[in-house]
Design a protein around this motif. Structure first.
Motif, PDB file in Angstrom:
ATOM      1  N   UNK A  14       0.925  -1.121  -0.028  1.00 20.31           N
ATOM      2  CA  UNK A  14      -0.068  -0.162   0.082  1.00 20.31           C
ATOM      3  C   UNK A  14       0.909   1.408  -0.035  1.00 20.31           C
ATOM      4  N   UNK A  15       0.594   2.150  -1.044  1.00 24.57           N
ATOM      5  CA  UNK A  15       1.342   3.392  -1.069  1.00 24.57           C
ATOM      6  C   UNK A  15       0.301   4.471  -1.073  1.00 24.57           C
ATOM      7  N   UNK A  16       0.844   5.798  -1.688  1.00 22.98           N
ATOM      8  CA  UNK A  16      -0.129   6.760  -1.758  1.00 22.98           C
ATOM      9  C   UNK A  16       0.957   7.869  -2.845  1.00 22.98           C
ATOM     10  N   UNK A  17      -0.011   8.495  -3.630  1.00 21.15           N
ATOM     11  CA  UNK A  17       0.856   9.297  -4.559  1.00 21.15           C
ATOM     12  C   UNK A  17       1.388  10.647  -3.898  1.00 21.15           C
ATOM     13  N   UNK A  18       0.944  10.773  -2.577  1.00 18.66           N
ATOM     14  CA  UNK A  18       1.481  11.923  -1.808  1.00 18.66           C
ATOM     15  C   UNK A  18       2.680  11.667  -0.653  1.00 18.66           C
ATOM     16  N   UNK A  19       2.844  10.190  -0.771  1.00 20.01           N
ATOM     17  CA  UNK A  19       4.118   9.994   0.329  1.00 20.01           C
ATOM     18  C   UNK A  19       5.236  10.047  -0.110  1.00 20.01           C
ATOM     19  N   UNK A  20       5.959  11.052   0.522  1.00 22.11           N
ATOM     20  CA  UNK A  20       7.193  11.528   0.046  1.00 22.11           C
ATOM     21  C   UNK A  20       7.190  12.229  -1.363  1.00 22.11           C
ATOM     22  N   UNK A  21       6.016  13.124  -1.507  1.00 16.04           N
ATOM     23  CA  UNK A  21       6.081  13.844  -3.084  1.00 16.04           C
ATOM     24  C   UNK A  21       5.994  12.758  -4.244  1.00 16.04           C
ATOM     25  N   UNK A  22       5.560  11.534  -4.134  1.00 12.36           N
ATOM     26  CA  UNK A  22       5.639  10.577  -5.228  1.00 12.36           C
ATOM     27  C   UNK A  22       6.802   9.619  -5.000  1.00 12.36           C
ATOM     28  N   UNK A  23       7.693   9.967  -4.088  1.00 17.64           N
ATOM     29  CA  UNK A  23       8.754   9.047  -4.149  1.00 17.64           C
ATOM     30  C   UNK A  23       8.770   7.563  -3.631  1.00 17.64           C
ATOM     31  N   UNK A  24       7.690   7.580  -2.666  1.00 17.17           N
ATOM     32  CA  UNK A  24       7.335   6.250  -2.296  1.00 17.17           C
ATOM     33  C   UNK A  24       6.934   5.270  -3.416  1.00 17.17           C
ATOM     34  N   UNK A  25       5.963   5.968  -4.355  1.00 14.05           N
ATOM     35  CA  UNK A  25       5.476   5.004  -5.554  1.00 14.05           C
ATOM     36  C   UNK A  25       6.794   4.814  -6.414  1.00 14.05           C
ATOM     37  N   UNK A  26       7.642   5.460  -6.647  1.00 19.14           N
ATOM     38  CA  UNK A  26       8.820   5.351  -7.285  1.00 19.14           C
ATOM     39  C   UNK A  26       9.542   4.122  -6.881  1.00 19.14           C
ATOM     40  N   UNK A  27       9.773   4.324  -5.542  1.00 13.42           N
ATOM     41  CA  UNK A  27      10.855   3.140  -4.821  1.00 13.42           C
ATOM     42  C   UNK A  27       9.860   1.945  -4.737  1.00 13.42           C
ATOM     43  N   UNK A  28       8.568   1.826  -4.640  1.00 11.92           N
ATOM     44  CA  UNK A  28       7.800   0.711  -4.722  1.00 11.92           C
ATOM     45  C   UNK A  28       7.941   0.000  -6.178  1.00 11.92           C
ATOM     46  N   UNK A  29       7.815   0.881  -7.120  1.00 15.46           N
ATOM     47  CA  UNK A  29       7.814   0.453  -8.503  1.00 15.46           C
ATOM     48  C   UNK A  29       8.992  -0.198  -8.702  1.00 15.46           C
ATOM     49  N   UNK A  30      10.090   0.224  -8.059  1.00 22.39           N
ATOM     50  CA  UNK A  30      11.264  -0.554  -8.592  1.00 22.39           C
ATOM     51  C   UNK A  30      11.459  -1.496  -7.784  1.00 22.39           C
ATOM     52  N   UNK A  31      10.971  -1.737  -6.434  1.00 18.43           N
ATOM     53  CA  UNK A  31      10.745  -2.932  -5.766  1.00 18.43           C
ATOM     54  C   UNK A  31       9.931  -3.890  -6.389  1.00 18.43           C
ATOM     55  N   UNK A  32       8.916  -3.671  -7.206  1.00 18.85           N
ATOM     56  CA  UNK A  32       8.241  -4.910  -7.670  1.00 18.85           C
ATOM     57  C   UNK A  32       8.521  -5.275  -8.852  1.00 18.85           C
ATOM     58  N   UNK A  34       9.641  -7.641 -11.493  1.00 19.82           N
ATOM     59  CA  UNK A  34       9.879  -9.054 -11.474  1.00 19.82           C
ATOM     60  C   UNK A  34       8.996  -9.793 -10.691  1.00 19.82           C
ATOM     61  N   UNK A  35       8.123  -9.213  -9.748  1.00 21.79           N
ATOM     62  CA  UNK A  35       7.337  -9.797  -9.001  1.00 21.79           C
ATOM     63  C   UNK A  35       5.838  -9.071  -8.869  1.00 21.79           C
TER      64      UNK A  35
END
Length: 82
Positions: A14-32, A34-35
């Motif tokens: 679970x993340x959000x577009x406003x967590x860390x000014x979008x950086x949370x989604x960028x990091x989650x995208x990288x972590x996802x 291959x899975x």
């Protein structure tokens, strides 16, 4: 942390577009990478994208569509589950 969570049986991110000014989604995208298909992905969008635009916040189509498009790009995926 994601590896530890999935090893323990977790399958929701679970993340959000406003967590860390979008950086949370960028990091989650990288972590996802291959899975993505093994996890349920949720992202929130209600908080404003632009404080000068009254249509850039709340739960309506004028905010949902652009918020979703931005989230999909940052998350490097073509769908969000929740």
């Amino acid at each position: 942390m994601l590896d530890h969570d999935t090893d323990a049986g977790g399958n929701v991110v679970d993340t959000a577009n406003f967590y860390g000014d979008g950086n949370s989604e960028r990091i989650v995208g990288e972590l996802l990478t291959g899975r993505r298909d093994r996890l349920v992905l949720a992202s929130e969008y209600t908080v404003t994208r632009d404080p000068t635009d009254p249509n850039a916040a709340a739960n309506h189509r004028k905010n949902l569509v652009p918020s979703l498009e931005e989230s999909l790009r940052r998350l490097q995926t073509d769908y969000i589950d929740l």
